[in-house]
Design a protein around this motif. Structure first.
Motif, PDB file in Angstrom:
ATOM      1  N   ALA A  35      41.587  76.857  43.661  1.00 17.62           N
ATOM      2  CA  ALA A  35      42.142  75.547  44.007  1.00 17.62           C
ATOM      3  C   ALA A  35      42.147  75.359  45.526  1.00 17.62           C
ATOM      4  N   ALA A  36      41.799  74.141  45.979  1.00 12.73           N
ATOM      5  CA  ALA A  36      41.775  73.841  47.410  1.00 12.73           C
ATOM      6  C   ALA A  36      43.198  73.825  47.965  1.00 12.73           C
ATOM      7  N   ARG A  37      43.334  74.282  49.197  1.00 11.28           N
ATOM      8  CA  ARG A  37      44.630  74.292  49.866  1.00 11.28           C
ATOM      9  C   ARG A  37      44.463  73.630  51.230  1.00 11.28           C
ATOM     10  N   GLU A  38      45.165  72.537  51.438  1.00 12.83           N
ATOM     11  CA  GLU A  38      45.111  71.836  52.719  1.00 12.83           C
ATOM     12  C   GLU A  38      46.396  72.129  53.486  1.00 12.83           C
ATOM     13  N   GLN A  39      46.230  72.758  54.629  1.00 16.89           N
ATOM     14  CA  GLN A  39      47.393  73.136  55.409  1.00 16.89           C
ATOM     15  C   GLN A  39      47.879  71.961  56.246  1.00 16.89           C
ATOM     16  N   LEU A  40      49.115  71.548  56.042  1.00 15.87           N
ATOM     17  CA  LEU A  40      49.740  70.484  56.809  1.00 15.87           C
ATOM     18  C   LEU A  40      50.798  71.100  57.730  1.00 15.87           C
ATOM     19  N   GLU A  41      51.584  70.276  58.377  1.00 15.23           N
ATOM     20  CA  GLU A  41      52.598  70.800  59.287  1.00 15.23           C
ATOM     21  C   GLU A  41      53.766  71.392  58.484  1.00 15.23           C
ATOM     22  N   GLY A  42      53.773  72.706  58.385  1.00 12.28           N
ATOM     23  CA  GLY A  42      54.831  73.403  57.663  1.00 12.28           C
ATOM     24  C   GLY A  42      54.731  73.324  56.154  1.00 12.28           C
ATOM     25  N   ARG A  43      53.669  72.680  55.642  1.00 11.88           N
ATOM     26  CA  ARG A  43      53.517  72.508  54.202  1.00 11.88           C
ATOM     27  C   ARG A  43      52.066  72.734  53.803  1.00 11.88           C
ATOM     28  N   VAL A  44      51.845  72.919  52.534  1.00 10.24           N
ATOM     29  CA  VAL A  44      50.497  73.078  52.023  1.00 10.24           C
ATOM     30  C   VAL A  44      50.324  72.126  50.840  1.00 10.24           C
ATOM     31  N   ARG A  45      49.175  71.460  50.798  1.00 11.64           N
ATOM     32  CA  ARG A  45      48.856  70.571  49.681  1.00 11.64           C
ATOM     33  C   ARG A  45      47.842  71.268  48.789  1.00 11.64           C
ATOM     34  N   THR A  46      48.137  71.323  47.504  1.00 16.01           N
ATOM     35  CA  THR A  46      47.250  71.995  46.569  1.00 16.01           C
ATOM     36  C   THR A  46      47.455  71.380  45.189  1.00 16.01           C
ATOM     37  N   THR A  47      46.810  71.948  44.181  1.00 12.30           N
ATOM     38  CA  THR A  47      46.932  71.428  42.815  1.00 12.30           C
ATOM     39  C   THR A  47      47.540  72.490  41.909  1.00 12.30           C
ATOM     40  N   VAL A  48      48.275  72.014  40.928  1.00 11.80           N
ATOM     41  CA  VAL A  48      48.819  72.897  39.901  1.00 11.80           C
ATOM     42  C   VAL A  48      48.372  72.381  38.542  1.00 11.80           C
ATOM     43  N   ARG A  49      48.348  73.260  37.560  1.00  9.60           N
ATOM     44  CA  ARG A  49      47.977  72.884  36.201  1.00  9.60           C
ATOM     45  C   ARG A  49      49.206  73.062  35.318  1.00  9.60           C
ATOM     46  N   VAL A  50      49.563  72.034  34.581  1.00  2.26           N
ATOM     47  CA  VAL A  50      50.677  72.089  33.634  1.00  2.26           C
ATOM     48  C   VAL A  50      50.197  71.560  32.298  1.00  2.26           C
ATOM     49  N   SER A  51      50.803  72.025  31.231  1.00  3.73           N
ATOM     50  CA  SER A  51      50.351  71.613  29.904  1.00  3.73           C
ATOM     51  C   SER A  51      50.849  70.230  29.535  1.00  3.73           C
ATOM     52  N   HIS A  52      51.920  69.757  30.201  1.00  5.24           N
ATOM     53  CA  HIS A  52      52.470  68.441  29.898  1.00  5.24           C
ATOM     54  C   HIS A  52      53.424  68.051  31.019  1.00  5.24           C
ATOM     55  N   TYR A  53      53.793  66.793  31.071  1.00  4.00           N
ATOM     56  CA  TYR A  53      54.672  66.316  32.138  1.00  4.00           C
ATOM     57  C   TYR A  53      56.092  66.843  31.995  1.00  4.00           C
ATOM     58  N   HIS A  54      56.502  67.167  30.776  1.00  4.21           N
ATOM     59  CA  HIS A  54      57.828  67.752  30.613  1.00  4.21           C
ATOM     60  C   HIS A  54      57.923  69.080  31.381  1.00  4.21           C
ATOM     61  N   GLY A  55      56.858  69.871  31.291  1.00  2.63           N
ATOM     62  CA  GLY A  55      56.841  71.114  32.051  1.00  2.63           C
ATOM     63  C   GLY A  55      56.839  70.874  33.547  1.00  2.63           C
ATOM     64  N   LEU A  56      56.185  69.801  33.987  1.00  2.00           N
ATOM     65  CA  LEU A  56      56.175  69.464  35.412  1.00  2.00           C
ATOM     66  C   LEU A  56      57.581  69.108  35.885  1.00  2.00           C
ATOM     67  N   LYS A  57      58.332  68.372  35.054  1.00  4.71           N
ATOM     68  CA  LYS A  57      59.705  68.015  35.422  1.00  4.71           C
ATOM     69  C   LYS A  57      60.555  69.266  35.617  1.00  4.71           C
ATOM     70  N   ARG A  58      60.437  70.218  34.712  1.00  3.37           N
ATOM     71  CA  ARG A  58      61.196  71.464  34.831  1.00  3.37           C
ATOM     72  C   ARG A  58      60.775  72.241  36.073  1.00  3.37           C
ATOM     73  N   LEU A  59      59.492  72.235  36.350  1.00  3.37           N
ATOM     74  CA  LEU A  59      58.994  72.957  37.515  1.00  3.37           C
ATOM     75  C   LEU A  59      59.537  72.355  38.806  1.00  3.37           C
ATOM     76  N   MET A  60      59.493  71.046  38.922  1.00  3.48           N
ATOM     77  CA  MET A  60      59.985  70.373  40.130  1.00  3.48           C
ATOM     78  C   MET A  60      61.502  70.491  40.277  1.00  3.48           C
ATOM     79  N   ALA A  61      62.208  70.547  39.137  1.00  2.00           N
ATOM     80  CA  ALA A  61      63.668  70.674  39.197  1.00  2.00           C
ATOM     81  C   ALA A  61      64.089  71.971  39.870  1.00  2.00           C
ATOM     82  N   GLY A  62      63.281  73.013  39.694  1.00  2.06           N
ATOM     83  CA  GLY A  62      63.602  74.291  40.308  1.00  2.06           C
ATOM     84  C   GLY A  62      63.162  74.394  41.751  1.00  2.06           C
ATOM     85  N   MET A  63      62.508  73.353  42.292  1.00  2.15           N
ATOM     86  CA  MET A  63      62.004  73.399  43.669  1.00  2.15           C
ATOM     87  C   MET A  63      62.441  72.159  44.440  1.00  2.15           C
ATOM     88  N   SER A  64      63.647  71.725  44.149  1.00  4.48           N
ATOM     89  CA  SER A  64      64.179  70.533  44.807  1.00  4.48           C
ATOM     90  C   SER A  64      64.229  70.718  46.319  1.00  4.48           C
TER      91      SER A  64
END
Length: 330
Positions: free
Chosen positions: A270-299
């Motif tokens: 997966a491509a990784r674009e380095q920004l100021e103090g952050r990195v932009r990349t892609t993740v793969r999830v099986s459904h949006y419900h899983g994405l919600k849980r993932l983001m909830a743990g990284m508030s």
């Protein structure tokens, strides 16, 4: 008259080895008879008595480099002389060694209690022995703790029963998309991620290894059908979740310090674009419900960038959660 055979005299090396083995033996048993010790080590009872008398004048010199009373081992002499019983009353050499505090020992014992319930921890005798040693070796008596049962514990017990019997496990499984199916699996491993527990097993419906969240399992039952796949037969991937062609690809931005937390979701290459103090990349999830849980743990450390549907789903879910707190406050 029959002659009594004298025991073979020990050389210096043998005597040292014997004493080094005798001291922890006596400490672990607290009170023991001379005859029992002699039988255990296969030596004459008088040799045991001589060794105990030697231990009683042994120890570690204190800060003055001289031996004071508290620097020496001691025994209950009356019990020793009158009853042939050995009781160490002062254990200087071991009492000065580092020990777990009562709180540390209690925490470790509680953790071992929970681990002993997992199916892959087959040697529960060793776990019980370790808990006993932790209790004895603490600087004070650990608090009596027990791990509270949860909804997943009954499922864990059936998984363990299934593994022990070598039979398949059947259950109803609620998928992330809300569909419920009856599954039949050969249990292979139980693992945890964050606060959730997962069963990895050979799914006979899908004819492949699948991962099941324990809190989505209902009506479990140990079947009479023998398993066809064991943990030694199947190569399990290092990551808990594997990508598939049906996965959703989502672009996210995450702080550099938290990027490692997404490692299991970032596909290889997966491509990784380095920004100021952050990195932009892609993740793969099986459904949006899983994405919600993932983001909830990284508030506060991760942001969904695209697609727009993913941003909308996460934003609406977060807003709904915040609205519930607003309602409580009012």
């Amino acid at each position: 008259m029959a002659r009594v055979k004298k025991p073979k005299a020990m050389n210096a090396q043998e005597k040292l080895t014997f004493l080094l083995s005798l001291v922890p033996f006596l400490i672990e048993r607290e009170r023991v008879s001379v005859a029992e010790v002699a039988e255990h080590f296969g030596v004459d009872a008088e040799q045991i008595r001589e060794a105990v008398r030697l231990i009683a004048v042994s120890g570690v010199p204190g800060e003055t480099s001289t031996y004071q009373y508290e620097d020496l081992f001691d025994i209950a002499w009356d019990d020793f002389e009158d009853n042939d019983q050995i009781v160490l009353t002062n254990q200087v050499a071991l009492d000065d060694s580092p020990r777990f505090s009562a709180r540390e020992a209690a925490a470790l014992i509680a953790g071992l209690q929970y681990l002993s319930a997992l199916p892959e921890n087959a040697d529960r005798t060793a776990v019980a022995s370790l808990m006993t040693k932790l209790s004895r070796g603490a600087s004070a008596q650990p608090s009596q703790l027990a791990v509270e049962d949860t909804g997943s514990d009954a499922t864990l017990a059936l998984i363990r029963q299934s593994v022990t019997a070598g039979t398949q496990l059947e259950f109803d499984y609620l998928g992330a998309r809300g569909t419920r199916e009856r599954r039949r699996v050969d249990p292979l491993r139980v693992e945890s991620m964050d606060a959730d527990w997962y069963l990895r097993g050979w799914d006979h419906l899908r004819e492949a290894v699948r991962t099941f969240r324990l809190d989505r399992i209902s009506n479990p039952r140990v079947s009479e059908q023998p398993i066809s796949h064991s943990a030694g037969d199947v190569v399990l991937p290092d990551t808990l979740f594997e990508s598939s062609a049906e996965d959703l690809v989502v672009t996210v931005e995450v702080t550099n310090s938290a990027a490692a937390l997404l490692a299991d979701y970032i596909p290889d290459g997966a491509a990784r674009e380095q920004l100021e103090g952050r990195v932009r990349t892609t993740v793969r999830v099986s459904h949006y419900h899983g994405l919600k849980r993932l983001m909830a743990g990284m508030s506060g450390v991760a942001t969904v960038v695209e697609p727009a549907e993913a941003r909308r789903v996460v934003a609406e879910w977060a807003a709904a959660g915040a609205a519930r707190y607003d309602g409580d406050a009012s």
